[in-house]
Design a protein around this motif. Sequence first.
Motif, PDB file in Angstrom:
ATOM      1  N   TRP A 100       0.813  -1.221   0.000  1.00  0.00           N
ATOM      2  CA  TRP A 100       0.000   0.000   0.000  1.00  0.00           C
ATOM      3  C   TRP A 100       0.851   1.277   0.000  1.00  0.00           C
ATOM      4  CZ3 TRP A 100      -3.504  -1.877   4.645  1.00  0.00           C
ATOM      5  CH2 TRP A 100      -4.341  -2.920   4.189  1.00  0.00           C
ATOM      6  N   VAL A 108      -4.521   8.068   6.528  1.00  0.00           N
ATOM      7  CA  VAL A 108      -5.008   7.456   5.293  1.00  0.00           C
ATOM      8  C   VAL A 108      -6.523   7.606   5.178  1.00  0.00           C
ATOM      9  CG1 VAL A 108      -3.163   5.721   5.218  1.00  0.00           C
ATOM     10  CG2 VAL A 108      -5.327   5.160   6.335  1.00  0.00           C
ATOM     11  N   GLU A 111     -11.280   3.405   1.039  1.00  0.00           N
ATOM     12  CA  GLU A 111     -12.477   3.269   0.223  1.00  0.00           C
ATOM     13  C   GLU A 111     -13.359   2.199   0.865  1.00  0.00           C
ATOM     14  OE1 GLU A 111     -12.339   3.871  -4.094  1.00  0.00           O
ATOM     15  OE2 GLU A 111     -10.189   3.548  -3.912  1.00  0.00           O
ATOM     16  N   HIS A 173      -5.560   4.771   0.852  1.00  0.00           N
ATOM     17  CA  HIS A 173      -4.871   5.881   0.177  1.00  0.00           C
ATOM     18  C   HIS A 173      -4.206   6.761   1.233  1.00  0.00           C
ATOM     19  CE1 HIS A 173      -6.956   5.240  -3.734  1.00  0.00           C
ATOM     20  NE2 HIS A 173      -7.942   4.813  -2.967  1.00  0.00           N
ATOM     21  N   ARG A 174      -2.924   7.013   1.046  1.00  0.00           N
ATOM     22  CA  ARG A 174      -2.208   7.859   1.999  1.00  0.00           C
ATOM     23  C   ARG A 174      -2.580   9.322   1.793  1.00  0.00           C
ATOM     24  NH1 ARG A 174       3.053   9.950   3.000  1.00  0.00           N
ATOM     25  NH2 ARG A 174       3.759   9.490   0.889  1.00  0.00           N
ATOM     26  N   THR A 187     -12.391  13.282   1.325  1.00  0.00           N
ATOM     27  CA  THR A 187     -11.634  12.539   0.306  1.00  0.00           C
ATOM     28  C   THR A 187     -12.535  11.710  -0.609  1.00  0.00           C
ATOM     29  OG1 THR A 187      -9.719  12.415   1.774  1.00  0.00           O
ATOM     30  CG2 THR A 187      -9.753  10.882  -0.084  1.00  0.00           C
ATOM     31  N   GLN A 188     -13.386  10.884  -0.012  1.00  0.00           N
ATOM     32  CA  GLN A 188     -14.220   9.989  -0.832  1.00  0.00           C
ATOM     33  C   GLN A 188     -15.356  10.704  -1.568  1.00  0.00           C
ATOM     34  OE1 GLN A 188     -15.731   6.063  -0.359  1.00  0.00           O
ATOM     35  NE2 GLN A 188     -14.680   5.972   1.592  1.00  0.00           N
ATOM     36  N   PRO A 335      -9.915   4.835  -8.990  1.00  0.00           N
ATOM     37  CA  PRO A 335      -8.752   5.156  -8.145  1.00  0.00           C
ATOM     38  C   PRO A 335      -8.095   6.471  -8.560  1.00  0.00           C
ATOM     39  CG  PRO A 335      -8.444   3.021  -9.268  1.00  0.00           C
ATOM     40  CD  PRO A 335      -9.794   3.514  -9.645  1.00  0.00           C
ATOM     41  N   VAL A 338      -9.708   9.334  -6.847  1.00  0.00           N
ATOM     42  CA  VAL A 338      -9.300   9.493  -5.445  1.00  0.00           C
ATOM     43  C   VAL A 338      -8.007  10.292  -5.383  1.00  0.00           C
ATOM     44  CG1 VAL A 338      -8.720   8.324  -3.285  1.00  0.00           C
ATOM     45  CG2 VAL A 338     -10.412   7.319  -4.820  1.00  0.00           C
ATOM     46  N   ARG A 339      -7.096   9.984  -6.310  1.00  0.00           N
ATOM     47  CA  ARG A 339      -5.834  10.733  -6.323  1.00  0.00           C
ATOM     48  C   ARG A 339      -6.068  12.200  -6.687  1.00  0.00           C
ATOM     49  NH1 ARG A 339      -3.798   5.481  -7.484  1.00  0.00           N
ATOM     50  NH2 ARG A 339      -4.328   5.534  -9.670  1.00  0.00           N
ATOM     51  N   ILE A 342      -7.472  13.881  -3.584  1.00  0.00           N
ATOM     52  CA  ILE A 342      -6.447  14.128  -2.560  1.00  0.00           C
ATOM     53  C   ILE A 342      -5.538  15.280  -2.988  1.00  0.00           C
ATOM     54  CG2 ILE A 342      -4.417  13.134  -1.407  1.00  0.00           C
ATOM     55  CD1 ILE A 342      -5.923  10.397  -1.523  1.00  0.00           C
TER      56      ILE A 342
END
Length: 411
Positions: A100, A108, A111, A173-174, A187-188, A335, A338-339, A342
Amino acid sequence: MKNHHSTSVALPEPGPAAGPVTGRPDRVRAAVSLPEAATEVRYLDTAGAIGAVGWLRVESSAVCGTDVSLYQAGLDWPTVMGHHVVGRITALDPDRALAWGVTVGDLVALEEYLPCQRPDCAACSIPGRYRMCPESDLWKGRRRVGLISAEEGSGLYGGNAEYMQLNTNSIVHRLPSELDPDLASWTQPFANAVDWTINAGGAREGSTVVVIGPGYHGVAAVAAARAVGAKKIVAVGRSSQRLAIAEALGAVPVINDDGADLGTLIDSATGGNGTDLILDTVGLGRAVTSAAAGTLRKLGRLVLAGLGPVPVSEVDLKALIRGANTITGVRGRSPEAVRQSIDLLAAGTSGLELVPATHVPLEEVGDMLDRLAAGNGPASPHVVIRPQPAGTPSPNTSSRQAHTQTRNLNR
Ligand SMILES: [Zn+2]
Ligand SMILES: [Zn+2]
């Protein structure tokens, strides 16, 4: 797994379960939501955990419309709910840390998916497609964060608890260590909004974007459209309080009264210049498809994210073809989104700091779910459960404290 069960004890119990900053906690305070739409705080024992590869000290667990619907409809079993989870890792198997790219002490976001990861799974066998795994599907296998029984193993599979377990198939996710906790908890939902608005919706600099429903995801979609430089953003809704929040983010607020024609409302808000994207987070069905047929520009897109009661039964296919328009159904996020989320949150350019947060301690989770189910929630849609006892320093309380905390965590 059905023969395993957790030991749970109802309150009162001696003192708060403070728990360690590293390692596995022994007993964890959790808000357990029951099938009869009630919630009680219990202490759950971690000794019987099944398949835990690590532990997360939960900093925030944001309440989503899905939680409220599930709670209202009646859960299948006692459940530690909460699937928009941000926390700090207190224990982690070395191979997962490597896989991870995270370590003990890291902040973190999780999800909600717990995909099967089998090589013969049509979803899991394709990189980045895990969110479509049937085993983790809300309408199928339902193995996901915030939905697994509190009577299975530790029961700590959701964010509405001081700690939750990490599984080998957790999606982690960090986050930047100093990210504001209220922003981090976006985030989500912000990743969803980015995926629906920018990726599926094609919003870009100069776009005209209409967002139907200024709720949790609608407000996030306004922020996503703003972040990408949309020229005009229109927020359509019924609540003037929610519309005021969308307006603070740069949207033109439009009240959607009963009987109003949506196409006419959009035309008057956009000066009849047409729209590049209509995103429906509510599920207006027929009303939104007819509005889209009338107001979408060439190559414009209609993105449907809300499951409303009215079916989409009258799509003007001629208008769709003439405009080379796209109608897309969306759920969850990629994914990549998500990046993107962030990155925008970390850069301070999401705008979401303008949305007030309501903090809810574990003891008040039931009351808040009742309020939200009754349509009597706070003015702002950003409702964040903060499971740590009052006085516990949050990740960025101050740089000095955060530094000390990180050092302690790494011990
Ligand atoms: Zn959600
Ligand atoms: Zn799978």
